[in-house]
Design an enzyme around this catalytic site. Structure first.
Site, PDB file in Angstrom:
ATOM      1  N   ARG A 234      31.778  -0.625  -4.665  1.00  0.00           N
ATOM      2  CA  ARG A 234      31.604  -0.598  -3.210  1.00  0.00           C
ATOM      3  C   ARG A 234      30.200  -1.013  -2.794  1.00  0.00           C
ATOM      4  O   ARG A 234      29.886  -1.020  -1.608  1.00  0.00           O
ATOM      5  CB  ARG A 234      31.888   0.812  -2.678  1.00  0.00           C
ATOM      6  N   TYR A 237      29.289  -3.870   0.047  1.00  0.00           N
ATOM      7  CA  TYR A 237      29.362  -3.480   1.454  1.00  0.00           C
ATOM      8  C   TYR A 237      28.316  -2.414   1.787  1.00  0.00           C
ATOM      9  O   TYR A 237      27.596  -2.520   2.782  1.00  0.00           O
ATOM     10  CB  TYR A 237      30.761  -2.961   1.772  1.00  0.00           C
ATOM     11  N   GLY A 271      -5.028  10.199  -2.611  1.00  0.00           N
ATOM     12  CA  GLY A 271      -5.138   9.162  -3.629  1.00  0.00           C
ATOM     13  C   GLY A 271      -4.539   9.534  -4.962  1.00  0.00           C
ATOM     14  O   GLY A 271      -4.724   8.802  -5.951  1.00  0.00           O
ATOM     15  N   THR A 274       0.776   7.840  -7.767  1.00  0.00           N
ATOM     16  CA  THR A 274       0.614   6.896  -8.876  1.00  0.00           C
ATOM     17  C   THR A 274       1.443   5.632  -8.647  1.00  0.00           C
ATOM     18  O   THR A 274       2.495   5.661  -8.011  1.00  0.00           O
ATOM     19  CB  THR A 274       1.030   7.537 -10.209  1.00  0.00           C
ATOM     20  N   ARG A 275       0.941   4.539  -9.219  1.00  0.00           N
ATOM     21  CA  ARG A 275       1.626   3.262  -9.204  1.00  0.00           C
ATOM     22  C   ARG A 275       1.392   2.561 -10.543  1.00  0.00           C
ATOM     23  O   ARG A 275       0.454   2.886 -11.271  1.00  0.00           O
ATOM     24  CB  ARG A 275       1.127   2.355  -8.070  1.00  0.00           C
TER      25      ARG A 275
END
Length: 391
Positions: A234, A237, A271, A274-275
């Site tokens: 599904r 859609y 700060g 996290t990335r």
């Protein structure tokens, strides 16, 4: 009484007109060469033609790698709008580390030793964008014929101009939704949003409760994010409607783009969110392995190196500009607290993992952006594949 056949090789030939043997008259085709006469006798030509037809049929039915991955337009690199929360603008931007490739009948394979790899004919939609243009560079460098289709909504012609004049490169300014005739609500929503923006009209989107998927919250309020399987039966859609809502809100907010102006680095909140950051050449390498492999996604193509945003700001200070100031601002709404990709599947099945660390990629990225924005060519030309992105 039985008949008898007697050969008399030394008997004299009867004279003409003596009532005995007379030679046969010459045939009509006496002037045709002996090999051709041989071919025309006893339906030999028919057997030759039938043999050629059978050989052609066998060759046609043998499996072989088509020059354009099974179609006249080549392989398609599709960028899923539902996977991008922020589009790549003016040569740089953010991208998701999750990549899906649909199942297909033909995938590239290994080239036997001693045989030269035959170049493919590949269509890259969005090929003038940040990631797309770097992918085009790699494909051209390995000898493929590349057709870039881009409407330059976020891409830039300058990203691929260095390929102009190359007979293996072609650029078409076009919106890929036109020939593809996609039967999704995303295309119509995007077209109407563009119209509303041009004429300054208000826009009303009629969505659906399908955006909630199989909800874990009952009843569902407007702020509920939903529980949707993005690759289920599904999902076409469901995700189409979710993407339509995303596009509508993005047009409403009207995101603004800022260039490098030596302004203070902004850190939102404390700060500590996290990335993970990935160099674009690593991403392109992963995409190519996924394109040519036999595995169907999703795959996480990202860098598992995890940095807090404050750590990132300090790395930028140390690597690029020790005098850069850090400015704290209130955190934005819905800011994810942690983000780190698990790339074990990519390592196991694709043999892929990132190789460029953040401290290596940052100086190269800055050098590239200085060239793009300020025309500064005094920096290092060690690489032409530059840029980083969040994973």
């Amino acid at each position: 009484m039985g008949s008898e056949l007697i050969y008399r090789g030394h008997d004299p030939q009867p004279q003409e007109g003596a009532g005995g043997y007379s030679p046969k008259p010459l045939k009509r085709w006496w002037w045709i060469s002996r090999p051709l006469r041989y071919l025309l006798r006893e339906q030999r030509l028919l057997f030759v033609l039938v043999g050629m037809a059978l050989a052609t049929l066998v060759v046609a039915l043998l499996p072989r790698a088509p020059p354009a991955a099974g179609s006249a337009v080549g392989a398609h690199l599709m960028v899923d709008l539902a996977r991008r929360s922020t589009a790549a603008v003016s040569g740089g931007g953010h991208y998701s580390h999750r990549t899906v490739l649909p199942a297909r009948g033909f995938v590239g394979g290994k080239v036997p030793l001693g045989l030269k790899r035959k170049g493919l004919r590949i269509v890259v939609t969005g090929g003038a964008g940040f990631v797309g243009s770097h992918l085009v560079d790699r494909l051209i460098a390995r000898g493929d014929s590349v057709i870039v289709v881009d409407n330059f909504f976020t891409g830039r012609k300058e990203n691929v101009m260095h390929h102009f004049g190359n007979p293996n490169f072609e650029l078409i300014r076009h919106d890929v939704v036109e020939p593809l005739l996609l039967e999704t609500n995303v295309v119509g929503t995007l077209n109407m949003l563009g119209l509303a923006k041009r004429v300054g009209a208000r826009f009303l989107l009629t969505s659906t409760s399908e955006v909630y998927g199989d909800p874990l919250q009952h009843p569902q309020v407007e702020t509920y994010w939903g529980n949707v399987n993005p690759i289920g039966v599904r999902s076409c859609y469901d995700e189409g409607k979710r993407t339509a809502e995303t596009l509508t809100m993005d047009y409403h907010r009207g995101a603004q783009v800022e260039a490098l102006r030596k302004e203070p680095m902004t850190v939102y909140g404390d700060g500590k969110q996290t990335r993970s950051f990935q160099y674009v050449s690593d991403l392109v390498e992963g995409l190519m392995r996924l394109m040519e492999g036999e595995h169907v996604g999703p795959f996480n193509l990202g860098n598992p190196g995890e940095f807090t945003m404050l750590e990132l700001a300090k790395v930028v200070q140390e690597t690029i500009d020790p005098n850069a100031r850090i400015e704290f601002r209130p955190n934005t709404e819905d800011d994810p607290h942690k983000r780190k990709p698990d790339i074990n599947r990519a390592k196991e099945l694709l043999g892929w993992e990132p190789k460029v660390a953040l401290r290596q990629g940052l100086p190269l990225m800055v050098s590239d952006f200085r060239k793009r924005i300020f025309g500064d060519h005094s920096g290092s030309d060690a690489t032409t594949t530059t840029g980083t992105g969040t994973a």
